[in-house]
Motif scaffolding. Structure first.
Motif, PDB file in Angstrom:
ATOM      1  N   PRO A  99       0.835  -1.213   0.000  1.00  0.00           N
ATOM      2  CA  PRO A  99       0.000   0.000   0.000  1.00  0.00           C
ATOM      3  C   PRO A  99       0.862   1.253   0.000  1.00  0.00           C
ATOM      4  CG  PRO A  99      -0.736  -1.560   1.690  1.00  0.00           C
ATOM      5  CD  PRO A  99       0.563  -2.082   1.175  1.00  0.00           C
ATOM      6  N   GLY A 100       0.483   2.242  -0.807  1.00  0.00           N
ATOM      7  CA  GLY A 100       1.147   3.542  -0.816  1.00  0.00           C
ATOM      8  C   GLY A 100       2.351   3.652  -1.715  1.00  0.00           C
ATOM      9  N   VAL A 101       2.908   2.523  -2.175  1.00  0.00           N
ATOM     10  CA  VAL A 101       4.056   2.584  -3.073  1.00  0.00           C
ATOM     11  C   VAL A 101       3.584   2.949  -4.470  1.00  0.00           C
ATOM     12  CG1 VAL A 101       5.922   1.288  -4.149  1.00  0.00           C
ATOM     13  CG2 VAL A 101       5.435   0.990  -1.717  1.00  0.00           C
ATOM     14  N   LEU A 102       4.178   3.948  -5.065  1.00  0.00           N
ATOM     15  CA  LEU A 102       3.734   4.477  -6.350  1.00  0.00           C
ATOM     16  C   LEU A 102       4.657   4.143  -7.509  1.00  0.00           C
ATOM     17  CD1 LEU A 102       2.689   8.024  -5.112  1.00  0.00           C
ATOM     18  CD2 LEU A 102       1.220   6.026  -5.429  1.00  0.00           C
ATOM     19  N   ASP A 103       5.962   3.983  -7.231  1.00  0.00           N
ATOM     20  CA  ASP A 103       6.895   3.750  -8.333  1.00  0.00           C
ATOM     21  C   ASP A 103       8.210   3.224  -7.775  1.00  0.00           C
ATOM     22  OD1 ASP A 103       7.875   3.662 -10.899  1.00  0.00           O
ATOM     23  OD2 ASP A 103       7.933   5.840 -11.202  1.00  0.00           O
ATOM     24  N   VAL A 104       8.930   2.505  -8.615  1.00  0.00           N
ATOM     25  CA  VAL A 104      10.282   2.030  -8.326  1.00  0.00           C
ATOM     26  C   VAL A 104      11.102   2.247  -9.579  1.00  0.00           C
ATOM     27  CG1 VAL A 104      11.730   0.084  -7.635  1.00  0.00           C
ATOM     28  CG2 VAL A 104       9.399   0.274  -6.734  1.00  0.00           C
ATOM     29  N   PHE A 105      12.275   2.897  -9.463  1.00  0.00           N
ATOM     30  CA  PHE A 105      13.051   3.192 -10.660  1.00  0.00           C
ATOM     31  C   PHE A 105      14.517   3.420 -10.291  1.00  0.00           C
ATOM     32  CE2 PHE A 105      10.952   6.918  -8.968  1.00  0.00           C
ATOM     33  CZ  PHE A 105      11.954   7.867  -8.856  1.00  0.00           C
ATOM     34  N   PRO A 106      15.419   3.200 -11.247  1.00  0.00           N
ATOM     35  CA  PRO A 106      16.850   3.371 -10.953  1.00  0.00           C
ATOM     36  C   PRO A 106      17.278   4.823 -11.067  1.00  0.00           C
ATOM     37  CG  PRO A 106      16.562   2.574 -13.183  1.00  0.00           C
ATOM     38  CD  PRO A 106      15.182   2.628 -12.582  1.00  0.00           C
ATOM     39  N   LEU A 107      18.260   5.184 -10.265  1.00  0.00           N
ATOM     40  CA  LEU A 107      18.973   6.455 -10.391  1.00  0.00           C
ATOM     41  C   LEU A 107      20.375   6.102 -10.866  1.00  0.00           C
ATOM     42  CD1 LEU A 107      17.907   8.106  -7.003  1.00  0.00           C
ATOM     43  CD2 LEU A 107      16.928   8.556  -9.259  1.00  0.00           C
ATOM     44  N   THR A 108      20.686   6.450 -12.098  1.00  0.00           N
ATOM     45  CA  THR A 108      21.927   5.939 -12.691  1.00  0.00           C
ATOM     46  C   THR A 108      22.857   6.995 -13.237  1.00  0.00           C
ATOM     47  OG1 THR A 108      20.749   5.615 -14.794  1.00  0.00           O
ATOM     48  CG2 THR A 108      20.859   3.737 -13.289  1.00  0.00           C
ATOM     49  N   SER A 109      22.356   8.198 -13.547  1.00  0.00           N
ATOM     50  CA  SER A 109      23.225   9.191 -14.182  1.00  0.00           C
ATOM     51  C   SER A 109      23.911  10.045 -13.138  1.00  0.00           C
ATOM     52  CB  SER A 109      22.412  10.075 -15.128  1.00  0.00           C
ATOM     53  OG  SER A 109      21.705  11.061 -14.382  1.00  0.00           O
ATOM     54  N   PRO A 110      25.028  10.702 -13.505  1.00  0.00           N
ATOM     55  CA  PRO A 110      25.720  11.586 -12.547  1.00  0.00           C
ATOM     56  C   PRO A 110      24.841  12.717 -12.033  1.00  0.00           C
ATOM     57  CG  PRO A 110      27.118  11.118 -14.442  1.00  0.00           C
ATOM     58  CD  PRO A 110      25.761  10.596 -14.782  1.00  0.00           C
ATOM     59  N   GLY A 111      23.807  13.078 -12.800  1.00  0.00           N
ATOM     60  CA  GLY A 111      22.909  14.140 -12.365  1.00  0.00           C
ATOM     61  C   GLY A 111      21.801  13.664 -11.466  1.00  0.00           C
ATOM     62  N   GLU A 112      21.890  12.407 -10.996  1.00  0.00           N
ATOM     63  CA  GLU A 112      20.852  11.852 -10.145  1.00  0.00           C
ATOM     64  C   GLU A 112      21.393  11.399  -8.790  1.00  0.00           C
ATOM     65  OE1 GLU A 112      17.786  10.239 -13.581  1.00  0.00           O
ATOM     66  OE2 GLU A 112      19.182   8.808 -12.660  1.00  0.00           O
ATOM     67  N   GLY A 113      22.499  11.985  -8.351  1.00  0.00           N
ATOM     68  CA  GLY A 113      23.050  11.653  -7.053  1.00  0.00           C
ATOM     69  C   GLY A 113      24.012  10.481  -7.109  1.00  0.00           C
ATOM     70  N   GLN A 114      24.074   9.715  -6.031  1.00  0.00           N
ATOM     71  CA  GLN A 114      25.051   8.637  -5.922  1.00  0.00           C
ATOM     72  C   GLN A 114      24.606   7.342  -6.593  1.00  0.00           C
ATOM     73  OE1 GLN A 114      27.107   7.945  -2.229  1.00  0.00           O
ATOM     74  NE2 GLN A 114      26.524   9.924  -1.413  1.00  0.00           N
ATOM     75  N   GLY A 115      23.352   7.241  -6.944  1.00  0.00           N
ATOM     76  CA  GLY A 115      22.887   6.042  -7.621  1.00  0.00           C
ATOM     77  C   GLY A 115      22.217   5.058  -6.688  1.00  0.00           C
TER      78      GLY A 115
END
Length: 678
Positions: free
Chosen positions: A234-250
């Motif tokens: 319940p309440g989870v809306l999305d799951v996705f990768p952070l992969t680019s240098p402009g998206e933090g540490q990954g």
């Protein structure tokens, strides 16, 4: 997208510049000679703090400076935090202990300009010379004409061209607020009552929450992701990768409606990881650094090698940021140390004009160099861009400890040539360390030396710096490299004094010019510690000095042998002119507690590629029962205003370690005292 490295390079370069705001006439009914101060038609005074308050109390100094020049009480000045805008405010970086040094004159001049305009407006109305009028308690007074409150003069004052009115500053001997020990912080009541708003308190309407599943070992990348159980919660809306240098540490972001739902979703993820350095070990890193010390070729004499560990920042408020990114605009709320450079970087990343980006700097629950980096903000921006809604990214304490940008490890070999009395006459300091990976210029040995080597004594010598590639993220940590260089140099000087049977205070006095600020604070600290008396049985004393940021400081510590507790720390500090003495004491006390913590045991270790420490349960910061009595003496020299935020850490750490050595008879070989490093 702009990378974290590019942003930080720009931030570091801009941190040494402050723009003087350009005078401008205010809108009708409001007096605003510069962007820093305004008086509205009701006589209410607002001061703008161009740089964030990360716990150092800069907003209090802003209020005191403006209140002093406008002849009102500090409570009569409302302090407003400036948004990120380098065009209007110049550098907004809280770094290198520069905030008070670079802001005090522009703020005083802005407030003094407003006062002089109000006085001129009253003089014109009364048809008397302005020199006969004075500003007192929010009014302009004349011995025959009476009094006029500011609110009655604002419109007339705003109509006067500031260029036509000479600005005079209140001389220090007339100060009512600045330099007074009794001045408290302007926001204490709000902080105690829970009204103060920190980054973690920010939740705009409709905001979602994201947490990130981060790599379990250094440099790891996601291989496979099974998010079925997470998406079913319940309440989870999305799951996705952070992969680019402009998206933090990954990592893998989990987006949900509440914090609890996001954390549950992260726990339910099944992720396999690849690459990175799963076998990395900080003990091997330390051995590699030591092996890189230059071959022995220095003059023979007393010698000591010091090994210093990784350190995490551990601010009380973990990393966080909130972003609301729309197609044509973006707003970011973050406890950042540099909102101006952050705004510029985000404008480039989002391909939007800077005017479309707003960065609101919230209060920060500590920073110590960590919040100069934008990784939490980059994560929030990436999540908000994908969600099409405002998103708060939250780091847990474990995230904060295990994915920090750490103070680099280092190894220091010091050698001395001494005269017949044991006094050093030449020194050699050989250093092997890592660069600061978040700021490219700090890979240059010359830059590292400029940051770290502030040896203040009249002993000539050589400093050799070898920079090895860093195996993990490293960044600014309170006092940067001076915390390592100063620790090794002062501990070694104390050891030389002990070997020769020299009094530690007199040893340093003999190596300092008679008229030096450092010798003066040393004498004050020694007097406060009753240095001339023999130490109590079972105790030992240590001394250290430091000269940096245009300020001078000396520390005497007393430690108990049996308990290995630090009993007392006496500090004398000269910042030229102490505008807010109680703030000076608070800053020194914070540095002393950092020193107690790191000397008594706090360090970060890596085993099997992973940071071992996860929270305050094993990253052992000082508890209440380990807090010594701290005595701070503020010494005024009348020199230019110096910096303070990082000043006390290096000498406090060295004095504490030397006191423990004197008490226990155990040599200092690194940090923590008497423990394995790495």
């Amino acid at each position: 997208m702009i990378s974290r490295r590019t942003f930080l390079h720009g931030a570091g370069a801009g941190a040494l510049v402050i723009a003087i705001p350009v005078p401008a006439l205010a809108a009708t009914g409001e007096l605003a000679p510069t962007v820093l101060v305004r008086v509205d038609r009701h006589g209410r005074i607002t001061a703008t703090a161009p740089r964030p308050d990360i716990g150092q109390g800069v907003r209090t100094v802003v209020a005191l400076l403006v209140a002093e020049e406008l002849a009102v009480g500090a409570d009569d000045v409302r302090v407003e935090q400036a948004p990120g805008d380098t065009d209007r405010f110049g550098s907004q970086a809280v770094a290198n202990s520069t905030s008070t040094r670079q802001l005090h004159e522009p703020l005083r001049r802005a407030a003094a300009a407003a006062r002089c305009l109000l006085v001129t407006a009253a003089a014109l109305r009364w048809r008397v010379p302005a020199g006969e009028c004075t500003a007192v308690d929010g009014e302009v007074c004349h011995p025959r004409r009476g009094r006029l409150p500011y609110r009655a003069l604002v419109a007339d004052a705003a109509a006067i061209d500031p260029a036509d009115v000479p600005v005079t500053l209140t001389p220090p001997h007339q100060w009512r607020l600045l330099g007074r020990t009794t001045s408290g912080r302007v926001d204490t009541a709000d902080i105690v009552a829970g009204r103060a708003r920190y980054g973690l308190d920010t939740r705009p309407p409709g905001a979602l929450v994201a947490v990130v599943a981060r790599p379990p070992w250094l440099g790891a990348k996601p291989d496979t992701v099974d998010d079925r159980a997470t998406r079913a919660l319940p309440g989870v809306l999305d799951v996705f990768p952070l992969t680019s240098p402009g998206e933090g540490q990954g990592g893998i972001a989990v987006l949900a409606r509440t914090t609890h739902q996001a954390l549950r979703g992260r726990d339910a993820l099944r992720v396999t990881w690849r690459a990175g350095t799963p076998a990395a070990d900080s003990r091997q890193w330390l051995a590699d650094l030591e092996a890189a010390l230059p071959a022995q070729g220095r003059p023979s004499g007393p010698q000591r090698t010091y090994r210093l560990p990784l350190l995490a920042h551990a601010p009380m408020e973990p990393m966080n940021a909130t972003a609301d990114v729309r197609p044509n605009a973006a707003i970011v709320w973050a406890p950042t140390q540099d909102p101006g450079s952050l705004r510029t970087a985000l404008a480039q990343q989002l391909a939007l004009p800077p005017a479309s980006i707003r960065v609101e700097a919230t209060l920060a629950g500590g920073a110590f160099g960590r919040r100069i980096e934008p990784d939490a903000v980059l994560e929030a921006v990436a999540c908000s861009t994908r969600a099409g809604a405002p998103v708060s990214v939250l780091w847990t304490r474990d995230d904060d400890t295990r994915h920090d940008s750490y103070r680099p490890m280092s190894v220091h070999r010091l050698t001395a040539v001494t005269d017949d009395s044991g006094l050093p006459v030449r020194r050699s300091h050989e250093v092997v360390t890592w660069p600061l990976t978040v700021v490219p210029p700090f890979a240059d040995p010359a830059v590292i030396r400029a940051s770290g080597d502030h040896f203040p004594y009249s002993v000539p010598g050589d400093v050799t710096i070898t920079v090895q590639p860093a195996p993990l993220r490293t960044g600014f940590w309170r006092a940067v490299y001076a915390g390592q260089f100063g620790y090794a140099e002062e501990c070694f000087l104390s050891e030389l004094g002990t070997r020769a049977g020299l009094d530690q205070v007199q040893l340093r006095r003999r190596l300092l010019p008679a008229d030096s600020r450092l010798r003066r604070v040393l004498d004050h600290a020694a007097a406060r510690a009753h240095w001339s008396r023999h130490p109590a049985p079972g105790t030992g004393r240590g001394v250290a000095c430091h000269l940096d940021y245009g300020s001078a400081i000396a520390v005497v510590a007393v430690a108990d042998a049996a308990s290995r507790r630090v009993l007392r720390v006496h500090v004398a500090v000269d910042v030229g002119v102490a505008l807010h003495p109680s703030g000076v004491r608070a800053q020194v006390e914070g540095c002393v507690l950092d020193a107690v913590s790191t000397v008594l045991g706090a360090q970060v270790t890596v085993r099997s590629g992973s940071v071992v420490e996860s929270s305050f349960s094993d990253y052992t910061w000082a508890r209440i029962d380990q807090t010594p009595d701290i005595d701070v003496t503020v010494v005024s020299s009348g020199a230019d205003i110096g910096g303070l935020g990082e000043l006390a850490y290096p000498p406090a750490a060295a004095a504490i370690a030397s006191a423990l050595a004197a008490a226990t008879g155990t040599d200092v070989t690194g940090m923590p005292f008497g423990s394995d490093v790495g």
